[in-house]
Write an enzyme that holds these catalytic residues in place. Structure first.
Site, mmCIF file in Angstrom:
data_model
loop_
_atom_site.group_PDB
_atom_site.id
_atom_site.type_symbol
_atom_site.label_atom_id
_atom_site.label_comp_id
_atom_site.label_asym_id
_atom_site.label_seq_id
_atom_site.Cartn_x
_atom_site.Cartn_y
_atom_site.Cartn_z
ATOM 1 N N SER A 80 0.804 -1.217 0.000
ATOM 2 C CA SER A 80 0.000 0.000 0.000
ATOM 3 C C SER A 80 0.843 1.276 0.000
ATOM 4 O O SER A 80 1.948 1.309 0.556
ATOM 5 C CB SER A 80 -0.909 0.023 1.237
ATOM 6 O OG SER A 80 -1.793 -1.067 1.241
ATOM 7 N N HIS A 110 -7.325 0.008 6.368
ATOM 8 C CA HIS A 110 -6.914 -1.378 6.561
ATOM 9 C C HIS A 110 -6.903 -1.785 8.035
ATOM 10 O O HIS A 110 -7.336 -2.890 8.382
ATOM 11 C CB HIS A 110 -5.540 -1.613 5.933
ATOM 12 C CG HIS A 110 -5.561 -1.612 4.435
ATOM 13 N ND1 HIS A 110 -6.243 -2.557 3.709
ATOM 14 C CD2 HIS A 110 -5.003 -0.766 3.523
ATOM 15 C CE1 HIS A 110 -6.107 -2.297 2.410
ATOM 16 N NE2 HIS A 110 -5.357 -1.222 2.275
#
Length: 477
Positions: free
Chosen positions: A325, A415
């Site tokens: 990410s 997340h």
């Protein structure tokens, strides 16, 4: 949605409407003032006469005496007018819906008082029903009728996308925005969404949507796109029946035999496909929302869960589910925080950093100047004091920085809120212009340990960002 949360959401809409009414009078007249006027003032798009006619057309849409079909037909006629209207005329329509179709505040207050008084008694149920009915405003019914005709949902989603940038400068639109977000949260509940695989064999019109909406790593060409849909890749999207050929959100997955620490191999069009028989790791390397009008409607967490279930069914050997990410807020945060972070280094660490920068003691100005050179960063060895400092900064930013009670980074917030943990900081993992601009090229792996998702959510609720021991060791004390 529980009864209490539903009632609270409706009351929030009412409060937004009240806020707009009680706010200091703005330069522009309210729709009530304009409807009572004779002449149009400067900057007003619709004349009072046109405004009254438009209001009458909106009221005709929500007229309880007409059927849903006829109401939808009238809504479609207004939507056709809207498509040809200029921005200022569209805003007048927003204002009419926001200001002229709110709930009856007197009835809501009375029903709320009755509900509060009835809590814990035998009359609580009937009091809740009365409050629910009082909270169902004409605005709700109006928007429902716009959603009823074919293409109406597309119209409302696009309308809100156009509306959102205007909210900061016009608080009178807050009630309409709150109503739309509340309705969308119901209409786009994950129970109504379909998970579909998007492949190279999908219709060209659908594949083109990936190019249009990719928000993390731009798709440079058809060859790039084909690589992302190769045999060792998967792409999944959530679809809604009212927007059948439009993914609401999609995720791109690479199937590997180890956790990825650099985005470039994943985007390498010439790389050979991975051997799926040996793949034990699924890397989520891009998640993109496609509809700006659905801001605030959360289905990304459900997407990941559904994708994990689908992947495990297809590839039983997969054991690790993680992301690669971006860290979008790191660079601007560093500009503000480097002076403070330098004070956490001990004398030995500060001296080593100063020698590398040829300036002792090192200052924030010199550190920021050094990390602003991508070619220099890419060449730093693993033992470089500057590299270690920047890596520690990234770990501290992700795991320790807060905005109120929430972690600061938006991707981390997403997340970690889904039960993942910060697993590893990856040095210069995205050397693209965008990656350097966001985070000096650093990226992060978030690990979805399926047995510990609830534990990690509990930790986050208690103010601790879940992180591996290696990441925690990087935090500044």
């Amino acid at each position: 949605m529980t009864a209490t949360s539903w009632l609270n959401s409706k009351l929030n809409v009412l409060r937004s409407s009240a806020l707009a009414t009680e706010a200091p009078k703005e330069e522009n007249r309210s729709t009530r003032e304009r409807l009572d006027a004779t002449l149009r003032q400067k900057k007003e798009a619709l004349s009072p006469r046109s405004l009254r006619r438009t209001l009458a057309e909106l009221q005709a849409v929500v007229d309880p005496r007409v059927s849903e079909v006829e109401g939808g037909r009238r809504a479609k006629a207004l939507a056709d007018w809207y498509a040809k209207a200029v921005q200022e005329e569209r805003q007048d329509l927003w204002l009419l819906i926001s200001e002229q179709f709110g709930p009856d505040a007197v009835k809501v207050r009375a029903a709320r008082d009755d509900y509060d008084a009835a809590l814990g008694t035998a009359d609580e149920g009937s009091a809740e029903i009365r409050l629910r009915r009082a909270l169902v405003s004409p605005r709700t019914r109006l928007l429902q009728r716009f959603a009823a005709y074919p293409g109406g949902m597309r119209f409302l989603v696009d309308l809100r996308a156009e509306l959102l940038p205007q909210l900061k400068g016009n608080k009178r639109l807050l009630a309409l925005d709150a109503e739309l977000e509340n309705l969308f949260s119901t209409w786009f509940d994950v129970a109504f969404l379909e998970l579909r695989t998007i492949s190279w064999d999908s219709p060209a019109s659908l594949i083109e949507k990936l190019i249009k909406y990719e928000a993390v790593h731009d798709i440079r060409s058809w060859a790039d796109l084909k690589n992302r849909l190769d045999s060792d890749r998967r792409c999944y999207g959530f679809f809604h029946p009212s927007l059948p050929n439009e993914p609401l959100i999609f995720v791109e997955v690479a199937l590997l035999n180890e956790m990825a620490d650099n985005i470039m191999p994943l985007l390498d069009e010439g790389a050979a496909p991975e051997d799926l028989q040996k793949s034990s790791v699924a890397i989520f390397y891009s998640i993109s929302n496609t509809q700006g009008g659905l801001k605030g409607v959360s289905f990304g967490d459900s997407l990941i869960k559904r994708v994990v279930e689908t992947l495990r069914a297809e590839f039983p050997k997969l054991k690790t589910f993680a992301t690669l990410s971006p860290i979008p807020g790191l660079r601007p945060w560093l500009v503000r925080q480097v002076p403070e972070l330098l004070t956490h280094l001990n004398d030995k660490e500060l001296s080593a950093l100063g020698r590398e920068l040829s300036f002792e003691p090192p200052t924030a100005t010199h550190v920021l100047a050094a990390i602003d050179q991508p070619l220099v960063l890419s060449a730093l060895s693993a033992k470089s004091p500057l590299r270690l400092f920047l890596t520690r900064c990234a770990a501290h930013y992700l795991g320790q920085s807060r905005h109120g009670e929430q972690v600061l980074d938006p991707v981390a917030r997403f997340h970690l809120g889904n039960g993942a943990r910060i697993e590893r900081i990856n040095w210069f993992a995205d050397p693209s212009t965008k990656g350097v601009k966001q985070s000096h090229g650093l990226m992060v792996n978030y690990l979805y340990d399926l047995k510990r998702l609830d534990k990690h959510r509990h930790m986050l609720d208690n103010g601790e960002a879940p992180a591996s021991s290696d990441v925690q060791a990087l935090y500044f004390k």
